[in-house]
Design a protein around this motif. Sequence first.
Motif, PDB file in Angstrom:
ATOM      1  N   SER A 100       0.848  -1.181   0.000  1.00 16.29           N
ATOM      2  CA  SER A 100       0.000   0.000   0.000  1.00 16.29           C
ATOM      3  C   SER A 100       0.886   1.233   0.000  1.00 16.29           C
ATOM      4  CB  SER A 100      -0.909   0.015   1.229  1.00 16.29           C
ATOM      5  OG  SER A 100      -1.580   1.265   1.327  1.00 16.29           O
ATOM      6  N   SER A 101       0.543   2.179  -0.859  1.00 18.33           N
ATOM      7  CA  SER A 101       1.307   3.427  -0.934  1.00 18.33           C
ATOM      8  C   SER A 101       0.787   4.471   0.030  1.00 18.33           C
ATOM      9  CB  SER A 101       1.245   3.976  -2.360  1.00 18.33           C
ATOM     10  OG  SER A 101      -0.103   4.294  -2.697  1.00 18.33           O
ATOM     11  N   GLY A 102      -0.338   4.163   0.699  1.00 19.48           N
ATOM     12  CA  GLY A 102      -0.942   5.135   1.592  1.00 19.48           C
ATOM     13  C   GLY A 102      -1.959   6.015   0.899  1.00 19.48           C
ATOM     14  N   ASP A 103      -2.155   5.799  -0.419  1.00 16.34           N
ATOM     15  CA  ASP A 103      -3.125   6.567  -1.195  1.00 16.34           C
ATOM     16  C   ASP A 103      -4.524   6.025  -0.915  1.00 16.34           C
ATOM     17  OD1 ASP A 103      -4.673   7.887  -3.013  1.00 16.34           O
ATOM     18  OD2 ASP A 103      -3.503   7.318  -4.777  1.00 16.34           O
ATOM     19  N   SER A 104      -5.411   6.837  -0.365  1.00 14.46           N
ATOM     20  CA  SER A 104      -6.749   6.386   0.004  1.00 14.46           C
ATOM     21  C   SER A 104      -7.583   5.966  -1.203  1.00 14.46           C
ATOM     22  CB  SER A 104      -7.493   7.487   0.771  1.00 14.46           C
ATOM     23  OG  SER A 104      -7.611   8.656  -0.030  1.00 14.46           O
ATOM     24  N   GLU A 105      -7.283   6.504  -2.396  1.00 17.04           N
ATOM     25  CA  GLU A 105      -8.020   6.130  -3.584  1.00 17.04           C
ATOM     26  C   GLU A 105      -7.537   4.813  -4.175  1.00 17.04           C
ATOM     27  OE1 GLU A 105      -7.844   9.316  -6.349  1.00 17.04           O
ATOM     28  OE2 GLU A 105      -9.009  10.709  -5.100  1.00 17.04           O
ATOM     29  N   ASN A 106      -6.347   4.369  -3.781  1.00 19.74           N
ATOM     30  CA  ASN A 106      -5.784   3.117  -4.283  1.00 19.74           C
ATOM     31  C   ASN A 106      -5.058   2.442  -3.125  1.00 19.74           C
ATOM     32  OD1 ASN A 106      -4.946   1.091  -6.005  1.00 19.74           O
ATOM     33  ND2 ASN A 106      -3.168   2.231  -6.737  1.00 19.74           N
ATOM     34  N   PRO A 107      -5.834   1.939  -2.135  1.00 16.51           N
ATOM     35  CA  PRO A 107      -5.246   1.519  -0.872  1.00 16.51           C
ATOM     36  C   PRO A 107      -4.300   0.333  -0.938  1.00 16.51           C
ATOM     37  CG  PRO A 107      -7.534   0.828  -1.020  1.00 16.51           C
ATOM     38  CD  PRO A 107      -7.278   1.714  -2.185  1.00 16.51           C
ATOM     39  N   CYS A 108      -4.482  -0.571  -1.898  1.00 15.57           N
ATOM     40  CA  CYS A 108      -3.649  -1.757  -1.917  1.00 15.57           C
ATOM     41  C   CYS A 108      -3.576  -2.338  -3.320  1.00 15.57           C
ATOM     42  CB  CYS A 108      -4.206  -2.798  -0.948  1.00 15.57           C
ATOM     43  SG  CYS A 108      -3.084  -4.152  -0.623  1.00 15.57           S
ATOM     44  N   SER A 109      -2.391  -2.815  -3.712  1.00 15.06           N
ATOM     45  CA  SER A 109      -2.193  -3.403  -5.024  1.00 15.06           C
ATOM     46  C   SER A 109      -1.423  -4.703  -4.891  1.00 15.06           C
ATOM     47  CB  SER A 109      -1.411  -2.456  -5.951  1.00 15.06           C
ATOM     48  OG  SER A 109      -2.096  -1.237  -6.118  1.00 15.06           O
ATOM     49  N   VAL A 110      -1.829  -5.727  -5.654  1.00 17.42           N
ATOM     50  CA  VAL A 110      -1.095  -6.983  -5.732  1.00 17.42           C
ATOM     51  C   VAL A 110      -0.252  -6.949  -7.002  1.00 17.42           C
ATOM     52  CG1 VAL A 110      -1.249  -9.487  -5.993  1.00 17.42           C
ATOM     53  CG2 VAL A 110      -2.811  -8.298  -4.461  1.00 17.42           C
ATOM     54  N   HIS A 111       1.060  -7.108  -6.844  1.00 19.04           N
ATOM     55  CA  HIS A 111       1.981  -7.090  -7.974  1.00 19.04           C
ATOM     56  C   HIS A 111       2.520  -8.489  -8.228  1.00 19.04           C
ATOM     57  CE1 HIS A 111       2.013  -2.699  -7.807  1.00 19.04           C
ATOM     58  NE2 HIS A 111       2.307  -2.771  -6.525  1.00 19.04           N
ATOM     59  N   LEU A 112       2.659  -8.842  -9.505  1.00 22.91           N
ATOM     60  CA  LEU A 112       3.336 -10.068  -9.907  1.00 22.91           C
ATOM     61  C   LEU A 112       4.641  -9.659 -10.567  1.00 22.91           C
ATOM     62  CD1 LEU A 112       0.395 -12.194 -11.368  1.00 22.91           C
ATOM     63  CD2 LEU A 112       1.382 -12.272  -9.091  1.00 22.91           C
ATOM     64  N   TRP A 113       5.762 -10.039  -9.933  1.00 25.69           N
ATOM     65  CA  TRP A 113       7.084  -9.635 -10.394  1.00 25.69           C
ATOM     66  C   TRP A 113       7.751 -10.797 -11.129  1.00 25.69           C
ATOM     67  CZ3 TRP A 113       9.432  -4.994 -10.448  1.00 25.69           C
ATOM     68  CH2 TRP A 113      10.814  -4.954 -10.673  1.00 25.69           C
ATOM     69  N   ASP A 114       8.261 -10.534 -12.336  1.00 20.78           N
ATOM     70  CA  ASP A 114       8.965 -11.544 -13.122  1.00 20.78           C
ATOM     71  C   ASP A 114      10.423 -11.570 -12.657  1.00 20.78           C
ATOM     72  OD1 ASP A 114      10.446 -12.889 -15.187  1.00 20.78           O
ATOM     73  OD2 ASP A 114       8.717 -12.614 -16.519  1.00 20.78           O
ATOM     74  N   THR A 115      10.811 -12.646 -11.971  1.00 24.16           N
ATOM     75  CA  THR A 115      12.161 -12.700 -11.395  1.00 24.16           C
ATOM     76  C   THR A 115      13.233 -12.902 -12.460  1.00 24.16           C
ATOM     77  OG1 THR A 115      11.936 -15.079 -10.994  1.00 24.16           O
ATOM     78  CG2 THR A 115      11.316 -13.595  -9.204  1.00 24.16           C
ATOM     79  N   ALA A 116      12.898 -13.555 -13.582  1.00 29.21           N
ATOM     80  CA  ALA A 116      13.882 -13.780 -14.646  1.00 29.21           C
ATOM     81  C   ALA A 116      14.193 -12.483 -15.383  1.00 29.21           C
ATOM     82  CB  ALA A 116      13.367 -14.833 -15.623  1.00 29.21           C
ATOM     83  N   LYS A 117      13.142 -11.694 -15.671  1.00 26.88           N
ATOM     84  CA  LYS A 117      13.326 -10.435 -16.379  1.00 26.88           C
ATOM     85  C   LYS A 117      13.609  -9.277 -15.434  1.00 26.88           C
ATOM     86  CE  LYS A 117      10.198 -11.755 -20.150  1.00 26.88           C
ATOM     87  NZ  LYS A 117       8.949 -11.413 -20.873  1.00 26.88           N
ATOM     88  N   ASN A 118      13.409  -9.533 -14.114  1.00 25.74           N
ATOM     89  CA  ASN A 118      13.572  -8.490 -13.102  1.00 25.74           C
ATOM     90  C   ASN A 118      12.708  -7.279 -13.449  1.00 25.74           C
ATOM     91  OD1 ASN A 118      14.637  -7.562 -10.653  1.00 25.74           O
ATOM     92  ND2 ASN A 118      16.240  -6.395 -11.686  1.00 25.74           N
ATOM     93  N   ALA A 119      11.449  -7.576 -13.732  1.00 25.57           N
ATOM     94  CA  ALA A 119      10.519  -6.525 -14.161  1.00 25.57           C
ATOM     95  C   ALA A 119       9.102  -6.868 -13.703  1.00 25.57           C
ATOM     96  CB  ALA A 119      10.554  -6.368 -15.679  1.00 25.57           C
ATOM     97  N   LEU A 120       8.237  -5.856 -13.663  1.00 25.58           N
ATOM     98  CA  LEU A 120       6.850  -6.048 -13.263  1.00 25.58           C
ATOM     99  C   LEU A 120       6.093  -6.815 -14.349  1.00 25.58           C
ATOM    100  CD1 LEU A 120       4.748  -5.339 -11.062  1.00 25.58           C
ATOM    101  CD2 LEU A 120       4.210  -3.292 -12.398  1.00 25.58           C
ATOM    102  N   HIS A 121       5.365  -7.858 -13.961  1.00 30.29           N
ATOM    103  CA  HIS A 121       4.605  -8.682 -14.897  1.00 30.29           C
ATOM    104  C   HIS A 121       3.153  -8.219 -14.999  1.00 30.29           C
ATOM    105  CE1 HIS A 121       3.284 -12.247 -17.073  1.00 30.29           C
ATOM    106  NE2 HIS A 121       2.360 -12.461 -16.147  1.00 30.29           N
ATOM    107  N   PHE A 122       2.515  -7.964 -13.856  1.00 33.26           N
ATOM    108  CA  PHE A 122       1.107  -7.584 -13.853  1.00 33.26           C
ATOM    109  C   PHE A 122       0.747  -7.004 -12.494  1.00 33.26           C
ATOM    110  CE2 PHE A 122      -3.503  -8.724 -13.424  1.00 33.26           C
ATOM    111  CZ  PHE A 122      -3.967  -7.949 -14.483  1.00 33.26           C
ATOM    112  N   THR A 123      -0.220  -6.080 -12.479  1.00 26.52           N
ATOM    113  CA  THR A 123      -0.695  -5.476 -11.233  1.00 26.52           C
ATOM    114  C   THR A 123      -2.212  -5.577 -11.157  1.00 26.52           C
ATOM    115  OG1 THR A 123       1.139  -3.886 -11.096  1.00 26.52           O
ATOM    116  CG2 THR A 123      -0.864  -3.357  -9.876  1.00 26.52           C
ATOM    117  N   VAL A 124      -2.710  -6.008  -9.978  1.00 29.06           N
ATOM    118  CA  VAL A 124      -4.143  -6.090  -9.730  1.00 29.06           C
ATOM    119  C   VAL A 124      -4.502  -5.062  -8.665  1.00 29.06           C
ATOM    120  CG1 VAL A 124      -6.084  -7.579  -9.091  1.00 29.06           C
ATOM    121  CG2 VAL A 124      -4.051  -8.565 -10.178  1.00 29.06           C
ATOM    122  N   GLU A 125      -5.411  -4.160  -8.987  1.00 24.68           N
ATOM    123  CA  GLU A 125      -5.842  -3.156  -8.023  1.00 24.68           C
ATOM    124  C   GLU A 125      -6.953  -3.760  -7.162  1.00 24.68           C
ATOM    125  OE1 GLU A 125      -4.120  -0.537  -7.832  1.00 24.68           O
ATOM    126  OE2 GLU A 125      -3.059  -0.725  -9.738  1.00 24.68           O
TER     127      GLU A 125
END
Length: 244
Positions: free
Chosen positions: A128-153
């Motif tokens: 959570s970034s502390g932003d009340s409009e977007n309180p929590c996000s689930v991130h899927l991180w690609d460990t091989a590419k060392n990059a963000l794969h997908f984000t679910v709000e």
Amino acid sequence: TGHSGGVVRLWNIEKVELLSEKSMGTDERIIAISTSGMRCATKREGNVSVWSTQTGDRMHTFHSDVTWVVEASFSQNDSLLACGSQSGLYVCDMTMNPQKVVQVWGKVEIFWGMAFSSDERLLAFSVSSGDSENPCSVHLWDTAKNALHFTVEVQLWRPLAFSAAGDLLAVECGTGIHLWNVHERAFHGEPLTGHVDYVGAATFSQDGCLLYSVSADHTIRCWDIGTASRIGPSLKGHTGWFSS
């Protein structure tokens, strides 16, 4: 299962009985147990330690900027350990250099949880970034590419575990558990409900048909993924809240 007082308990699921328990020290808080059950991670002040659950011996201690760790997770073959705190997300490759901790995500307001896929390609975590409009996000991180794969709000979700096939992600939402289909990027079936307090950890069986969950209600429950129903009686024995 891991207890906040530094005790690891090993259970026989079929016989619904306690096999053994080992203390890692009352000042150590269990923050993760490996899939094999052979290792556990603890935190004490600014240090994270890896232990053998069989002997109770300390195997590694990481001295780094990972302070106030609130979550940790081992990969399927115990080679990676991820640690999350308000200062960020850190991953250690214990096969290469156990003392080196690499930061893969920056500082956050609140860190909710994490889980590796069985092939170690994806690392799911919730912040959570502390932003009340977007309180929590689930991130899927690609460990091989060392990059963000997908984000679910989402609203206050905490990743608990991937299935062995890597297609399902179990996510805690209060006292219930939702199953997220990673490939279809949608919910899978009905939520698993029955715990009366928040769910602290979970793990899938190797065939992906069952899910075991532990809760602050001091119980362990077994779920049938196909029918979204509980199997057998709850396991009881811990008197404090579960942490892994």
